[in-house]
Scaffold this motif. Structure first.
Motif, PDB file in Angstrom:
ATOM      1  N   VAL A  76       0.843  -1.197   0.000  1.00  0.00           N
ATOM      2  CA  VAL A  76       0.000   0.000   0.000  1.00  0.00           C
ATOM      3  C   VAL A  76       0.882   1.251   0.000  1.00  0.00           C
ATOM      4  N   GLU A  77       0.590   2.183  -0.901  1.00  0.00           N
ATOM      5  CA  GLU A  77       1.376   3.411  -1.007  1.00  0.00           C
ATOM      6  C   GLU A  77       0.993   4.456   0.041  1.00  0.00           C
ATOM      7  N   LEU A  78      -0.257   4.438   0.475  1.00  0.00           N
ATOM      8  CA  LEU A  78      -0.675   5.357   1.534  1.00  0.00           C
ATOM      9  C   LEU A  78       0.128   5.068   2.798  1.00  0.00           C
ATOM     10  N   VAL A  79       0.291   6.102   3.607  1.00  0.00           N
ATOM     11  CA  VAL A  79       1.060   5.920   4.841  1.00  0.00           C
ATOM     12  C   VAL A  79       0.219   6.354   6.036  1.00  0.00           C
ATOM     13  N   PRO A  80       0.476   5.752   7.203  1.00  0.00           N
ATOM     14  CA  PRO A  80      -0.281   6.133   8.394  1.00  0.00           C
ATOM     15  C   PRO A  80      -0.224   7.639   8.638  1.00  0.00           C
ATOM     16  N   GLY A  81      -1.359   8.180   9.029  1.00  0.00           N
ATOM     17  CA  GLY A  81      -1.468   9.608   9.307  1.00  0.00           C
ATOM     18  C   GLY A  81      -2.060  10.420   8.176  1.00  0.00           C
ATOM     19  N   GLU A  82      -2.065   9.887   6.959  1.00  0.00           N
ATOM     20  CA  GLU A  82      -2.616  10.642   5.830  1.00  0.00           C
ATOM     21  C   GLU A  82      -4.136  10.780   5.961  1.00  0.00           C
ATOM     22  N   ARG A  83      -4.640  11.958   5.573  1.00  0.00           N
ATOM     23  CA  ARG A  83      -6.069  12.234   5.580  1.00  0.00           C
ATOM     24  C   ARG A  83      -6.682  11.686   4.283  1.00  0.00           C
ATOM     25  N   VAL A  84      -7.768  10.916   4.425  1.00  0.00           N
ATOM     26  CA  VAL A  84      -8.347  10.248   3.257  1.00  0.00           C
ATOM     27  C   VAL A  84      -9.871  10.255   3.334  1.00  0.00           C
ATOM     28  N   ALA A  85     -10.483  10.093   2.171  1.00  0.00           N
ATOM     29  CA  ALA A  85     -11.921   9.843   2.063  1.00  0.00           C
ATOM     30  C   ALA A  85     -12.115   8.628   1.179  1.00  0.00           C
ATOM     31  N   ALA A  86     -13.155   7.858   1.453  1.00  0.00           N
ATOM     32  CA  ALA A  86     -13.418   6.641   0.704  1.00  0.00           C
ATOM     33  C   ALA A  86     -14.605   6.833  -0.227  1.00  0.00           C
ATOM     34  N   SER A  87     -14.556   6.196  -1.386  1.00  0.00           N
ATOM     35  CA  SER A  87     -15.756   6.076  -2.210  1.00  0.00           C
ATOM     36  C   SER A  87     -16.657   5.027  -1.566  1.00  0.00           C
ATOM     37  N   PHE A  88     -17.942   5.062  -1.895  1.00  0.00           N
ATOM     38  CA  PHE A  88     -18.887   4.177  -1.194  1.00  0.00           C
ATOM     39  C   PHE A  88     -18.743   2.720  -1.588  1.00  0.00           C
ATOM     40  N   THR A  89     -18.099   2.466  -2.733  1.00  0.00           N
ATOM     41  CA  THR A  89     -17.722   1.096  -3.091  1.00  0.00           C
ATOM     42  C   THR A  89     -16.205   1.041  -3.239  1.00  0.00           C
ATOM     43  N   THR A  90     -15.645  -0.120  -3.022  1.00  0.00           N
ATOM     44  CA  THR A  90     -14.210  -0.279  -3.210  1.00  0.00           C
ATOM     45  C   THR A  90     -13.885  -0.232  -4.700  1.00  0.00           C
ATOM     46  N   ALA A  91     -12.648   0.127  -4.999  1.00  0.00           N
ATOM     47  CA  ALA A  91     -12.186   0.202  -6.392  1.00  0.00           C
ATOM     48  C   ALA A  91     -10.724  -0.221  -6.433  1.00  0.00           C
ATOM     49  N   CYS A  92     -10.434  -1.189  -7.284  1.00  0.00           N
ATOM     50  CA  CYS A  92      -9.051  -1.688  -7.328  1.00  0.00           C
ATOM     51  C   CYS A  92      -8.120  -0.700  -8.008  1.00  0.00           C
ATOM     52  N   GLY A  93      -8.661   0.120  -8.921  1.00  0.00           N
ATOM     53  CA  GLY A  93      -7.846   1.115  -9.601  1.00  0.00           C
ATOM     54  C   GLY A  93      -7.098   0.607 -10.812  1.00  0.00           C
ATOM     55  N   THR A  94      -7.179  -0.697 -11.098  1.00  0.00           N
ATOM     56  CA  THR A  94      -6.363  -1.252 -12.181  1.00  0.00           C
ATOM     57  C   THR A  94      -7.155  -2.037 -13.220  1.00  0.00           C
ATOM     58  N   CYS A  95      -8.379  -2.436 -12.924  1.00  0.00           N
ATOM     59  CA  CYS A  95      -9.155  -3.228 -13.878  1.00  0.00           C
ATOM     60  C   CYS A  95      -9.633  -2.342 -15.038  1.00  0.00           C
ATOM     61  N   TRP A  96     -10.245  -2.947 -16.050  1.00  0.00           N
ATOM     62  CA  TRP A  96     -10.686  -2.198 -17.227  1.00  0.00           C
ATOM     63  C   TRP A  96     -11.652  -1.085 -16.844  1.00  0.00           C
ATOM     64  N   PHE A  97     -12.593  -1.385 -15.957  1.00  0.00           N
ATOM     65  CA  PHE A  97     -13.600  -0.386 -15.588  1.00  0.00           C
ATOM     66  C   PHE A  97     -12.976   0.775 -14.809  1.00  0.00           C
ATOM     67  N   CYS A  98     -12.094   0.478 -13.883  1.00  0.00           N
ATOM     68  CA  CYS A  98     -11.438   1.545 -13.109  1.00  0.00           C
ATOM     69  C   CYS A  98     -10.600   2.446 -14.009  1.00  0.00           C
ATOM     70  N   THR A  99      -9.977   1.873 -15.007  1.00  0.00           N
ATOM     71  CA  THR A  99      -9.128   2.670 -15.892  1.00  0.00           C
ATOM     72  C   THR A  99      -9.911   3.332 -17.027  1.00  0.00           C
ATOM     73  N   HIS A 100     -11.234   3.102 -17.041  1.00  0.00           N
ATOM     74  CA  HIS A 100     -12.094   3.760 -18.034  1.00  0.00           C
ATOM     75  C   HIS A 100     -13.216   4.544 -17.335  1.00  0.00           C
ATOM     76  N   SER A 101     -12.879   5.120 -16.190  1.00  0.00           N
ATOM     77  CA  SER A 101     -13.752   6.064 -15.482  1.00  0.00           C
ATOM     78  C   SER A 101     -15.082   5.470 -15.046  1.00  0.00           C
ATOM     79  N   LEU A 102     -15.098   4.163 -14.765  1.00  0.00           N
ATOM     80  CA  LEU A 102     -16.324   3.533 -14.294  1.00  0.00           C
ATOM     81  C   LEU A 102     -16.020   2.669 -13.065  1.00  0.00           C
TER      82      LEU A 102
END
Length: 352
Positions: A76-102
């Motif tokens: 994981v690239e995030l590090v403890p202490g960083e401020r974050v917000a989550a989307s309401f569903t998880t997203a892997c960030g690498t599949c076809w849909f994630c890389t095509h804005s869906l």
């Protein structure tokens, strides 16, 4: 075993604030987030009312949250202490849909706060801590000038309202009508509807009409730039150019098709948890040349873009009506379901 406080689903019309096991030992790709703020969403009411069946008793509720990274697993690239917000569903960030804005259709998508009766799914964010799979794809680093409360809205309702308005504008692009000359009606002026009003204004729609049975909500929409009446006479009586339907009710979608002009757009993001079917036939759509655009908002794909909306409007000030301790969740669910006391958007503090 370490414990934490959380809101737990028991059965329809019953949630409870109680002690549960605290998530720990993040696996590869996971993060544990210390929740600083979390929201109560209109779609939380579907399982609460029992209209959306299958939620396992004991599931931690909620899919809107923001906080700080507490622990991370390998890779994981995030590090403890960083401020974050989550989307309401998880997203892997690498599949076809994630890389095509869906991102909402990610191959690995899971809805926070939903574990089915077969014990498949993940716990939600109405808690002091939450486990986040696919952390780098699901969590967005919050800009310094975006608060945790604003982060809660970014991960769901603000992105959804923006998605709805942007879909309508995109579908009207071939009409060659400048946005300032376009009219749009927003059906449903709850939190998502108000976000849609603010988004439509930011995107440049010339006329925005607010439609809701609750006058106080219409009044709030007016403060955000909408008009409380007049959609019937839009475009010399032809109808509005676009309708944003955010209710998720058969009647709301039916009204959408009735008031949109020929060649117009109906953009729907309401969750239709009913079995009434579709309010118009393919032939009726054909006869009116209506474009229908629908679907779950790809929140993670839009969060960075939508963060600009937070900075340029006062939508957050108008939407959040209740800021309460997480311990008040059962009462807030009851009030929200009954629409009591001007309740609009509830944000919980898990540590108050």
């Amino acid at each position: 075993m370490s414990t934490m406080k959380a809101v737990v689903f028991k059965e329809p019309y019953k949630v409870r604030y109680e002690e549960v096991e605290r998530p720990s030992d993040p696996q590869a790709g996971e993060a544990i987030v210390r929740v600083k703020a979390c929201g109560l969403c209109g779609s939380d009411l579907h399982p609460y009312r029992g209209s959306e069946a299958g939620l396992r008793a004991g599931t931690v509720c909620g899919h809107e949250f923001a906080g700080t990274v507490e622990e991370v697993g390998a890779g994981v690239e995030l590090v403890p202490g960083e401020r974050v917000a989550a989307s309401f569903t998880t997203a892997c960030g690498t599949c076809w849909f994630c890389t095509h804005s869906l991102s909402s259709r990610c191959d690995n998508a899971q809805l926070f706060g939903w574990i089915d009766e077969a014990n498949e799914g993940i716990h939600g964010g109405q808690a002091q801590f939450v486990r986040v799979p696919h952390a780098d794809g699901t969590l967005m680093r919050l800009p310094k000038d975006v608060s945790f409360e604003e982060g809660v809205l970014l991960g769901d309702i603000l992105s959804t309202g923006y998605f709805c308005a942007k879909n309508a504008l995109t579908m009207l692009a071939d009409s060659n009508i400048p946005p300032a000359q376009l009219s749009v009606a927003v059906i449903g002026c709850g939190p998502v509807g108000l976000c849609a009003v603010a988004s439509a204004r930011m995107l440049g729609f010339g006329q925005i009409f607010a439609i809701d049975r609750v006058q106080s909500r219409v009044d709030t929409a007016v403060k955000l730039g909408a008009q409380s009446q007049g959609y019937e006479t839009a475009n010399d009586g032809r109808g509005v150019d676009a309708v944003l339907e955010v209710v998720g009710a058969y009647e709301a979608l039916k009204l959408s098709f009735e008031i949109v002009r020929m060649g117009g757009v109906v953009s729907s993001v309401g969750v239709h948890a009913h079995d009434k079917g579709f309010p118009v036939s393919p032939g009726q759509c054909y006869d009116k040349n209506v474009t229908f655009k629908s679907g779950r908002c790809p929140a993670r794909s839009l969060m960075s873009e939508v963060s600009q909306l937070v900075k340029t409007t006062d939508v957050v000030r108008h939407i959040i009506s209740h800021r309460v301790p997480l311990a008040a969740a059962a009462e807030m669910y009851e009030q929200f379901e009954a629409q009591k006391d001007g309740i609009l958007k509830v944000v919980f503090d898990p540590w108050a």
